[in-house]
Design a protein around this motif. Structure first.
Motif, short mmCIF file in Angstrom:
data_model
loop_
_atom_site.label_atom_id
_atom_site.label_comp_id
_atom_site.label_asym_id
_atom_site.label_seq_id
_atom_site.Cartn_x
_atom_site.Cartn_y
_atom_site.Cartn_z
N LEU A 62 0.79 -1.29 0.11
CA LEU A 62 0.02 0.04 -0.03
C LEU A 62 0.78 1.27 -0.13
O LEU A 62 0.76 2.19 -0.67
CB LEU A 62 -1.01 0.14 1.29
N ILE A 63 2.03 1.39 0.81
CA ILE A 63 2.75 2.18 0.85
C ILE A 63 3.54 2.52 -0.28
O ILE A 63 3.68 3.51 -1.12
CB ILE A 63 3.96 2.24 2.00
N ALA A 64 3.94 1.77 -1.09
CA ALA A 64 4.78 1.63 -2.33
C ALA A 64 3.88 2.01 -3.57
O ALA A 64 4.08 2.99 -4.22
CB ALA A 64 5.18 0.22 -2.74
N LEU A 65 2.50 1.56 -3.34
CA LEU A 65 1.56 2.12 -4.28
C LEU A 65 1.25 3.63 -4.07
O LEU A 65 1.07 4.10 -5.28
CB LEU A 65 0.23 1.41 -4.13
N LEU A 66 0.99 3.95 -3.14
CA LEU A 66 0.74 5.45 -2.81
C LEU A 66 2.05 6.33 -3.08
O LEU A 66 2.06 7.45 -3.89
CB LEU A 66 0.62 5.65 -1.31
N LEU A 67 3.53 5.90 -3.00
CA LEU A 67 4.49 6.53 -3.49
C LEU A 67 4.54 6.49 -4.71
O LEU A 67 5.08 7.50 -5.48
CB LEU A 67 5.68 5.72 -2.84
N MET A 68 4.47 5.43 -5.59
CA MET A 68 4.22 5.41 -6.93
C MET A 68 3.32 6.44 -7.55
O MET A 68 3.70 6.97 -8.81
CB MET A 68 4.24 4.12 -7.62
N GLY A 69 2.28 6.64 -7.13
CA GLY A 69 1.36 7.63 -7.64
C GLY A 69 1.78 8.96 -7.38
O GLY A 69 1.50 9.72 -8.30
N CYS A 70 2.43 9.10 -6.08
CA CYS A 70 2.88 10.71 -6.11
C CYS A 70 4.11 10.83 -6.96
O CYS A 70 4.06 11.49 -7.60
CB CYS A 70 3.35 10.70 -4.90
N MET A 402 -2.58 11.90 -9.06
CA MET A 402 -2.68 11.24 -8.27
C MET A 402 -4.06 11.16 -7.48
O MET A 402 -4.70 12.23 -7.09
CB MET A 402 -1.65 11.35 -6.86
N TRP A 403 -4.62 9.87 -7.08
CA TRP A 403 -6.16 9.98 -6.62
C TRP A 403 -6.02 10.16 -5.05
O TRP A 403 -5.18 9.81 -4.48
CB TRP A 403 -6.77 8.72 -6.94
N GLY A 404 -7.11 10.76 -4.46
CA GLY A 404 -7.23 10.72 -2.97
C GLY A 404 -6.32 11.94 -2.50
O GLY A 404 -6.52 11.97 -1.13
#
Length: 466
Positions: A62-70, A402-404
């Motif tokens: 989850l952290i990696a997914l959020l990071l990649m989005g940013c 980036m969503w959200g």
């Protein structure tokens, strides 16, 4: 179009060859992120959490997914090899750009040492009597040669390494699923292993959370895609495609392999004396299978080390072009490779050689603990930089969004900060902050001294011109 101020940063980092394709860009990210963290570090994580390590790696994903989005959002706006270091400089301040670049460079340099330390562990399978530092020196020399030639050669070699690694993981998943599905109840193989030895949370929620630290270590280097975008032939298109493919593959590979591993071999048998993958292959009783999988994970470590040498070299190149490091480190050879930066970035190999020679049995865990502070700080700062980035671009139409926001950026930053603070309460990772706090303080002091020297130099120039 880039803001005028950022054009200056992009201009000073020109000269690198744009020779990486979308496929190679994806493989570089996978090559860095699927390595020792999965093949050897996962055994360490299982020891902390037991079967609940699946939750640990899901949180890490989850952290990696959020990071990649940013990152994807910022890279599409500004594709440059300075990447998140350049973004921190432009959107937060010179101190942030200085600290993020140097912290990240240090983290990758030490990560190179961690990978090559794991290589010494893998080679013991075939040659238990040969000192590990022999292998460290030999394999390091070969990979240094590959990185000196050109970015196209590097990209081609990394592509082959990563394809081999992915093929092996897919084969492992197919074989493991077949074993679990067809094993008789008396074999000791099956989903019952998830609860057979102390339940799904044998070390409690705390053990599961501590294992998140190892999970983050396993996913580290996924951010390489943002740095490599500076040498992609079509950076904006390549990054968005590679972002989606990389995250999906990583989550799938990590969680599926761990789920099968825990079903085949009881979590109580995990350890760091050899890869859990080798232990699973021993359980299959297939002739030659343990040796084959050990060879594959050796290639995986070489792949990750190859990617890390490349990325650390480009980050030092960016530091030199920004004036934060000696100018010589920003010079390119006729193939467009910053050789001086590459040679300096190999100091992690020297550190690993010394640590392995002095502490051969605990060198991997020690190297991992020391190496964690800088990348965890870097990931935290990427989330913070994204908050500043979006505030500056409020109301604009961006090429990738980036969503959200801002909840997703704040969640990522909070999880990273929580994991970082957790290290001080664990015996195995206490060195992370004990080494890390003085390290970050030294970086802050170095920037202060650099800035004072820069201002004095500018003052002298003004006096001469006046």
């Amino acid at each position: 179009m880039e803001p005028r101020g950022f054009e200056i940063i992009a201009e000073r980092e020109k000269g690198l060859r744009r020779g990486l394709s979308t496929a190679q860009l994806s493989m570089i990210a996978i090559g860095g992120a699927i390595g020792t963290g999965l093949f050897l570090g996962s055994g360490f994580a299982i020891g902390f959490a037991g079967p609940s390590v699946l939750v640990s790696y899901a949180i890490g994903a989850l952290i990696a997914l959020l990071l990649m989005g940013c990152l994807a959002e910022m890279v599409v706006a500004h594709p440059t090899s300075g990447s998140f270091g350049a973004y921190a400089e432009y959107y937060i301040g010179s101190w942030a750009g200085f600290m993020v670049r140097y912290a990240y460079w240090t983290s990758i340099v030490i990560a190179v040492g961690t990978e090559v330390t794991a290589i010494a562990v893998y080679m013991k399978y075939w040659f238990p009597g040969i000192p590990g530092w022999y292998w460290i020196v030999g394999f390091s020399g070969a990979l240094m040669g590959i990185n000196v030639v050109s970015v196209k050669v590097f990209g081609s070699v990394e592509y082959v390494f990563s394809m081999l690694k992915i093929a092996a993981i897919v084969a492992f998943i197919v074989l493991g699923a077949w074993m679990v599905a067809g094993a008789p109840s008396s074999s000791g193989i099956g989903l019952a292993n998830y609860t057979a030895h102390g339940g799904f949370f044998p070390k409690g929620v705390w053990g599961m959370w501590v294992a998140v630290i190892v999970a983050i270590f396993s996913y580290l280097s996924i951010e390489m895609i943002a740095v490599a975008a500076g040498e992609a032939s079509e950076p904006r298109q390549a990054v968005t495609r590679a972002f989606r493919a990389t995250v999906l593959r990583l989550v799938l590979f990590y969680l599926l392999t761990l789920a099968l591993m825990l079903a085949i071999v009881p979590w109580t048998a995990a350890g760091t004396d050899q890869s859990p993958f080798v232990k699973v292959m021993v359980a299959t009783h297939i002739p030659g299978a343990p040796g084959i999988i050990n060879f594959v994970i050796l290639m995986a470590a070489l792949s990750a080390m190859n990617s890390q040498l490349y990325i650390s070299t480009r980050m030092m190149f960016s530091l030199a072009r920004a004036g934060y490091a000696p100018r010589r480190l920003g010079q390119l050879n006729r193939h467009g490779v910053p050789v001086a930066a590459l040679l300096l970035s190999a100091i992690g190999i020297a550190l690993a050689t010394v640590v392995n020679a002095l502490h051969p049995d605990t060198s991997f865990i020690l190297m991992m603990a020391i190496s964690l502070i800088a990348p965890m700080f870097t990931w935290f700062m990427i989330f913070v930089t994204h908050l500043f980035f979006r505030r500056r671009h409020r109301g604009e139409v961006l090429g990738f969004r980036m969503w959200g926001y801002p909840a997703t950026s704040l969640l990522g930053a909070g999880l990273m900060l929580g994991a970082l603070l957790t290290t001080i309460f664990t015996r195995e990772f206490r060195m992370t902050l004990l080494f890390g706090v003085p390290f970050l303080a030294a970086l802050a002091l170095a920037h202060r001294l650099w800035r004072r020297g820069r201002l004095q130099a500018l003052g002298s120039e003004d006096q001469v011109l006046g």
